[in-house]
Each structure stands twice: as C-alpha cells, then as structure tokens.
Design a protein around this motif. Structure first.
Motif, mmCIF file in Angstrom:
data_model
loop_
_atom_site.group_PDB
_atom_site.id
_atom_site.type_symbol
_atom_site.label_atom_id
_atom_site.label_comp_id
_atom_site.label_asym_id
_atom_site.label_seq_id
_atom_site.Cartn_x
_atom_site.Cartn_y
_atom_site.Cartn_z
ATOM 1 N N THR A 49 -18.106 110.829 -3.843
ATOM 2 C CA THR A 49 -17.821 109.626 -4.619
ATOM 3 C C THR A 49 -17.642 109.962 -6.090
ATOM 4 O O THR A 49 -16.707 109.477 -6.747
ATOM 5 N N ARG A 50 -18.527 110.805 -6.616
ATOM 6 C CA ARG A 50 -18.411 111.190 -8.029
ATOM 7 C C ARG A 50 -17.086 111.898 -8.293
ATOM 8 O O ARG A 50 -16.410 111.626 -9.288
ATOM 9 N N MET A 51 -16.709 112.819 -7.405
ATOM 10 C CA MET A 51 -15.460 113.556 -7.577
ATOM 11 C C MET A 51 -14.254 112.625 -7.440
ATOM 12 O O MET A 51 -13.262 112.773 -8.160
ATOM 13 N N SER A 52 -14.344 111.655 -6.525
ATOM 14 C CA SER A 52 -13.246 110.703 -6.346
ATOM 15 C C SER A 52 -13.054 109.855 -7.591
ATOM 16 O O SER A 52 -11.918 109.611 -8.039
ATOM 17 N N MET A 53 -14.145 109.392 -8.180
ATOM 18 C CA MET A 53 -14.054 108.595 -9.396
ATOM 19 C C MET A 53 -13.493 109.426 -10.553
ATOM 20 O O MET A 53 -12.721 108.924 -11.380
#
Length: 412
Positions: free
Chosen positions: A221-225
């Motif tokens: 999720t962090r990488m996607s954001m």
C-alpha cells in the motif's frame, strides 16, 4: 465516526432504477463537473491572472497548490468528523462552499483574497470526492451501482473536455473574472439540482482511524501510494504551467483548442481503457506512464515546434485520460478489505501530489524557467515507472508462493 456504505434500502430492491433516482445521480455528476472545472480553471488562465494581480507565474501557481493542500487535509478528516450527519446535507454544504469560493475568486483584487477563495474550494473538494463515489450505489438499484459510479465520474471527464477549455475561451473575449463567475453560475445550478433531487443518505457504518494505520503498515500500500504521488506529481508540476509554455508559440484561442483536444482525447482514452484495465492492470499502468514520459519528452525536445507540441499535448491527453482510472482500480484492489479508508487515502495522496507538484514547479519556473520544470516532471515520471517495477517484483514472490501451495496440495 461514520462513513457511507452501499447498504441502503433503495439499493436492495430488485426493481428498475427510477427516472428520479437517475436524476439524483446526474445531479451529483453535475456537481463533479463543477468541482473539477473550478479546481483546474486557473491552469488555462495563469498568465492573465498573474499579470492582473501583479504576481509572478510561480506565485500564481499557488492557486492550484492551495486547494490541493486543503483537499488533502479534508479528504480523510471530513468523513470522520461528519459523524451521523445525513450525507445529503453534507453534499449541499460542500457545494454551497464551492459557490462562495468561486464568487470570492471572481471579485478578488489581490493574491491573498484569491487564495482564500481557492482554500475554500479545496476544503469542499476533499470532502466531496471522499463521499461522491460512496454515495453512487445508494442512489440507484444494486444492479445499476457501477453505472451510477461511472456516470458521476463522467462529470470529471466532461470538465476536462469542456469545462477548463470553456473557461479559457470565456477569458479570451472577456476576462478571467467572468470565467470564475460563469463557474459560480454552474455551481448554483448543481446546488439547486441536489436540493431537489438527491434523497436522504443517512450514515450507516463506522470508519476507525485504526483502519488508516492498518493500510499504512502494508509495504504494498505504501509503495502504491508513492507510485500515485510520483506520477501525479509529474503531471501537475508541468500541466499547471502549460499555458506559459504554449503561449510562446500559440495564441490564446489556439491554446484553448489544444486544451480542448487534450480533454477530448482523454475522454476517449478513459472510455477505451475501462474495457482493458480489469484484465491487464499492470500493463495498462505501465503503458500510460510510458506515454506520459513520451509526451513530456516531446514538449521538451520539440519546443517551439507547433506540430511537435500539438502531438505532445494529444499524447499527454491519452496518458492522463486513463491514468486516474488505472490508479483507482489499482488502489481498490490493493485495499479491498478497507475500501473506504483506501479511497480517502487515495484522494489525499492525489491532492498532496497536486499541491507539491504545482508548488515546486512554480518555484522552478520562476527561477529556472519552464524548460527546467518539465525536466523535473520527466524525472518524477521515471521514478513512478521504477516504483511500478518494484511493485511488480513484490507481487511475484506472493504469486509463486500461492502456486507452490497449490502444487503441494495437489500432491497430498
């Protein structure tokens, strides 16, 4: 702390969606059109507003930065602070704030007053987008939920195709103030339509702040954001200052046509991508980011070539017409267990990218020129592509592990 859910008695019925229910959806779509038109109206008017208010182009870019900051703050907080308040009244309140914001912008005689109006717009914008897609399934029968959501998002596309170029067109024969006044008139129509057509939308379930923390603990999720932030930052650090670049070689009326072409081709790109993105998500994201890279490169390498810059704008329109849809599907899949929290974070990260991109881009334009700003945009797009590659690499071990478990089970 409450949020909207699709669990509305209307949506559980098995009959056909009534005309009145579709009119309610259209009322929200008109509001979406008004919000997006108002948010990006300054993009085509930046040189005129900067000259009239006596500020530099970079400072004028704060008209895009300010609402981005405010929207990023209000996207996650409004849905928590609204409590059990009927979402119908929340929509009406946010649209009324948008109306006031456009009136303030239209009559402003200094940059501080203009930024007050833009801050009001941002506060309303963040709340609106957090609630709009959640409300769509509640306005119609369950079988029409996806169609209702698509109808509301069409308001966004139409704003890109019609709204922003129309504002530039109005300014070409009148003034930028009339563009804001015309947008205020559109918002007034949307407000009346909402008051007459949108039904009661009581809040049903609770959203916990812990849900946001849960998502942020996940590396994917962090990488996607981060990927979303980089690509949107690449777009808005450059697109915000497209008018100063184009006015070197095109008249204001021609710039209006280019912006219209940008939006129109983006409309068709969005429509076509909707048929492919579900089955080819990673490829779709990669292709669109590569197209964005190609567009920014052409604007740099073919500067002062009217044919080259026109081709670059159209290529850019194809890329950005589809990227919001691609990223929206990406985040929905990655946060399927906590969709409302994921949606609020998605809205926030986009607005942070708009604010940071336009602010940094403005500083670079004032100090080093538009050419250097587009170089920054290229760099951010490249980093976005690298992040996508890392996300794909993160998913491979999970896929291989799942395959191994399947094989092991078949051998038992």
């Amino acid at each position: 702390m409450q949020i909207d859910t699709p669990a509305n008695p209307i949506s559980l019925e098995t009959g056909s969606t009534s005309v009145r229910q579709w009119l309610a959806v259209i009322a929200v779509a008109v509001s979406a059109f008004a919000f997006v038109t108002a948010e990006f109206l300054p993009v085509g008017l930046l040189p005129q507003i900067a000259q009239d208010l006596g500020v530099s182009t970079g400072v004028a870019g704060l008209m895009v930065t300010t609402p981005g900051v405010m929207a990023a703050i209000f996207a996650p907080t409004l849905i928590v602070s609204a409590g059990r308040m009927d979402r119908r009244y929340v929509f009406l309140l946010l649209t009324a704030v948008l109306l006031i914001a456009n009136i303030v912008c239209a009559v402003s005689t200094s940059m501080p007053v203009m930024l007050i109006g833009r801050a009001l717009l941002g506060a309303a914008l963040g709340g609106f987008w957090t609630l709009a897609t959640a409300a769509a399934p509640r306005l119609v029968q369950a079988k029409d939920a996806a169609r209702a959501t698509a109808t509301i998002l069409t308001g966004v596309t139409c704003a890109t195709v019609i709204g922003v170029p129309l504002g530039t067109f109005i300014a070409s024969f009148a003034s930028w103030r009339l563009s804001f006044a015309a947008t205020a008139g559109l918002v007034a129509v949307a407000l009346v339509a909402q008051a007459l057509l949108v039904p009661s939308l009581p809040s049903a379930s609770a959203l916990r702040i812990a849900d946001f923390k849960t998502l942020l603990r996940r590396p994917h999720t962090r990488m996607s954001m981060l990927m979303v932030a980089l690509v949107f930052g690449a777009h808005f650090s450059t697109y915000t200052y497209i008018a100063p670049l184009l006015e070197q070689d095109f008249s204001l009326s021609t710039i209006t046509l280019l912006l219209f072409g940008f939006g129109l081709i983006g409309f068709f790109s969005n429509a076509l991508m909707s048929m492919a993105v579900s089955n080819h998500l990673k490829k779709s994201v990669a292709v669109m980011v590569l197209l964005l890279l190609g567009a920014l490169s052409s604007m740099l390498l073919l500067e002062h070539s009217t044919i080259g810059e026109t081709a670059g704008m159209l290529l850019w329109g194809i890329a950005f017409g589809a990227l919001p849809l691609c990223f929206s599907v990406w985040i929905q899949r990655g946060t399927a267990d906590l969709p409302e929290a994921g949606s609020a974070m998605f809205v926030s990260i986009i607005q942070v990218a708009i604010a940071a991109g336009s602010a940094v881009g403005g500083a670079i334009v004032d100090r080093a020129g538009v050419h250097a700003d587009f170089t920054l945009g290229l760099g951010l797009a490249v980093l976005g592509l690298v992040t996508l590659q890392r996300l794909a690499a993160m998913e491979r071990p999970a896929t291989n592990a799942s395959f191994k478990q399947t094989c092991d089970a078949s051998l038992d």
